[in-house]
Design a protein around this motif. Structure first.
Motif, short mmCIF file in Angstrom:
data_model
loop_
_atom_site.label_atom_id
_atom_site.label_comp_id
_atom_site.label_asym_id
_atom_site.label_seq_id
_atom_site.Cartn_x
_atom_site.Cartn_y
_atom_site.Cartn_z
N THR A 82 -6.21 0.40 2.23
CA THR A 82 -5.79 -0.17 0.96
C THR A 82 -4.44 -0.85 1.10
OG1 THR A 82 -6.98 1.56 -0.27
CG2 THR A 82 -5.27 0.33 -1.46
N GLN A 83 -4.33 -2.07 0.57
CA GLN A 83 -3.07 -2.80 0.61
C GLN A 83 -2.81 -3.42 -0.76
OE1 GLN A 83 -3.75 -5.40 4.05
NE2 GLN A 83 -2.45 -4.06 5.28
N LEU A 84 -1.62 -3.20 -1.29
CA LEU A 84 -1.32 -3.62 -2.65
C LEU A 84 -0.75 -5.03 -2.74
CD1 LEU A 84 0.12 -0.27 -4.08
CD2 LEU A 84 -2.21 -1.18 -4.21
N ASP A 90 2.50 4.58 -3.79
CA ASP A 90 2.13 3.17 -3.95
C ASP A 90 3.27 2.28 -3.49
OD1 ASP A 90 -0.29 3.96 -5.05
OD2 ASP A 90 0.33 3.62 -7.13
N GLN A 99 -5.13 6.62 2.64
CA GLN A 99 -5.72 5.31 2.32
C GLN A 99 -4.74 4.17 2.61
OE1 GLN A 99 -6.27 4.13 -1.79
NE2 GLN A 99 -4.70 5.59 -2.49
N TYR A 100 -3.44 4.50 2.59
CA TYR A 100 -2.41 3.51 2.88
C TYR A 100 -1.93 3.57 4.33
CZ TYR A 100 -1.79 2.92 -2.20
OH TYR A 100 -1.97 2.65 -3.54
#
Length: 430
Positions: free
Chosen positions: A2-4, A82, A118-119
């Protein structure tokens, strides 16, 4: 993973800067080659360098007088992760997060670990907190914790640290950092010998429960919140306590926890010489424990610290201390400060790799102070920005992290998703 931050945006940003970077990198490589330095070897070490970010660092800091909340501040440990993931995605130098308990205590440790996974984030050293009273706490730490005159208070503080270790095991951490604000504000208030003896007895009890693959890091601080005396006030007290406790009990050096003008790089050498240098909390200061951004005030001192660390690692390649940023961001966007600071610490490390060790040893041995300091300055004065940028670029990070971050609008998105609590006080330090 996951990448924000949108990868298309990141790619576009990098593409616009790639040509200039390659030109600068080639020019620097040619310059270094004239000194028989292989830029590719330095690049690989730069890519391997990492430093942990503190969970509390992504929130807005403050002073004893006031705190001015920032937009979109994280409200819980998940939102903190996050923000930490954005720092890592763009900087590619901060793959680990250091937690502070009970501030960051999760209801489900396995869920938190999966959320970090996830990160691609890991958990660095765990930090205990006995410098303030917590909700539903039976005994107060007003007059101390691990050094308190009351056995009941000491037992409570010991139990908290053991609990932090047990939580850390579930999260994959491998170290416990202990800092206490224990001390006195008036002459005669505290018995110096007894308080230090009680501290050593307390950490020995914690150490006895430590997993075999864990380290304990003892952090010292010259003053605050105790202003007359502090129990663990300098590296000497930290060293003595660590030596008395056990092999895996080590000293941690916070760059802001010293009297003005103290020679921190020499402390680094001394602790390492006797096997007790465990790690660092990086920041910068002008007057005291200011917790300013790393490298913002005295970047040369930061370089000199890494000059010693590089020398130590050349003698002992397996030496791997814990590195963490520990800063308070009062007037800047914390994400920007942490990205910039990580790069500044990485910059000091890279420059230390460029020191001509053979020449330096010769000048030291022949008592040539002018050329000895000139040898250090030759490495320090080199602009290694192309190496840092190339390290990020080849690791799928951002050539210019702050520009990419601002273009992404992440902070504005957080401001909408995390509205400021109008009932939350802005007074006091966090």
């Amino acid at each position: 993973m996951t990448q924000l931050i949108n990868n298309d945006l990141l790619g576009t940003q990098n593409q616009s800067l790639e040509s200039g970077l390659k030109s600068d990198y080639t020019a620097l490589g040619e310059k270094l080659a004239r000194s028989d330095i292989n830029i590719e070897a330095i690049l690989q070490k730069a890519k391997a360098f990492s430093i942990a970010v503190p969970s509390w660092g992504v929130g807005t800091g403050g002073t004893r007088f006031a705190r001015f909340p920032g937009q979109g501040e994280p409200r819980n440990i998940y939102e903190k992760l996050d923000d930490c993931s954005v720092i890592q995605q763009l900087s590619q130098a901060t793959p680990a997060v250091s937690l502070h308990i009970p501030w960051d205590r999760p209801s489900d440790p396995n869920e938190l670990r999966q959320y970090a996974d996830q990160y691609g984030l890991m958990f660095d050293a765990m930090n205990s907190n006995t410098f303030q009273d917590q909700a539903n706490q039976e005994n107060s730490y007003k007059y101390g914790s691990l050094t308190h005159t009351s056995q009941a208070v000491r037992d409570q503080a010991i139990a908290h640290n053991i609990d932090v270790v047990e939580l850390g095991q579930k999260l994959g951490s491998k170290a416990l950092t202990i800092w206490v604000g224990d001390g006195s504000n008036f002459p005669g208030q505290q018995h110096f010998k007894n308080s230090f003896a009680q501290y050593i007895d307390s950490i020995k009890q914690i150490y006895a429960t430590l997993p075999n693959d864990w380290n304990m890091l003892l952090e010292h601080k010259i003053f605050e919140p105790a202003f007359y005396s502090t129990v663990i006030q300098d590296w000497g007290s930290s060293y003595l306590a660590a030596k008395e406790t056990g092999e895996r009990c080590l000293s941690l050096v916070d760059l802001g926890h010293h009297a003005p003008n103290v020679n921190i790089e020499m402390i680094v050498s001394r602790l390492a010489q006797f096997g007790k240098l465990g790690g660092f909390h990086f920041n910068d200061s002008k007057y005291g424990d200011d917790d300013l951004d790393s490298g913002s005030i005295n970047p040369y001192q930061l370089f000199l610290v890494f000059n010693e660390l590089t020398d130590i690692q050349l003698e002992n390649p397996s030496y791997s201390p814990f590195y963490m940023l520990d800063q308070s961001h009062n007037v800047t966007d914390p994400i920007e400060s942490l990205m910039y600071s990580a790069a500044e610490v990485q910059r000091a490390y890279v420059k230390s790799l460029l020191v001509d060790r053979k020449a330096l040893a010769h000048y030291q041995q022949t008592n040539d102070p002018m050329m000895a300091q000139a040898t250090l300055k030759q490495a320090y004065n080199l602009d290694v920005e192309p190496i840092l940028q190339m390290a990020r670029f080849q690791s799928n990070g951002a050539i210019d992290p702050i520009a990419c971050y601002r273009e992404s609008g992440y902070r504005q998105q957080c401001a909408q998703a995390r509205p400021v609590d109008p009932n939350k006080t802005g007074s006091g330090i966090i």
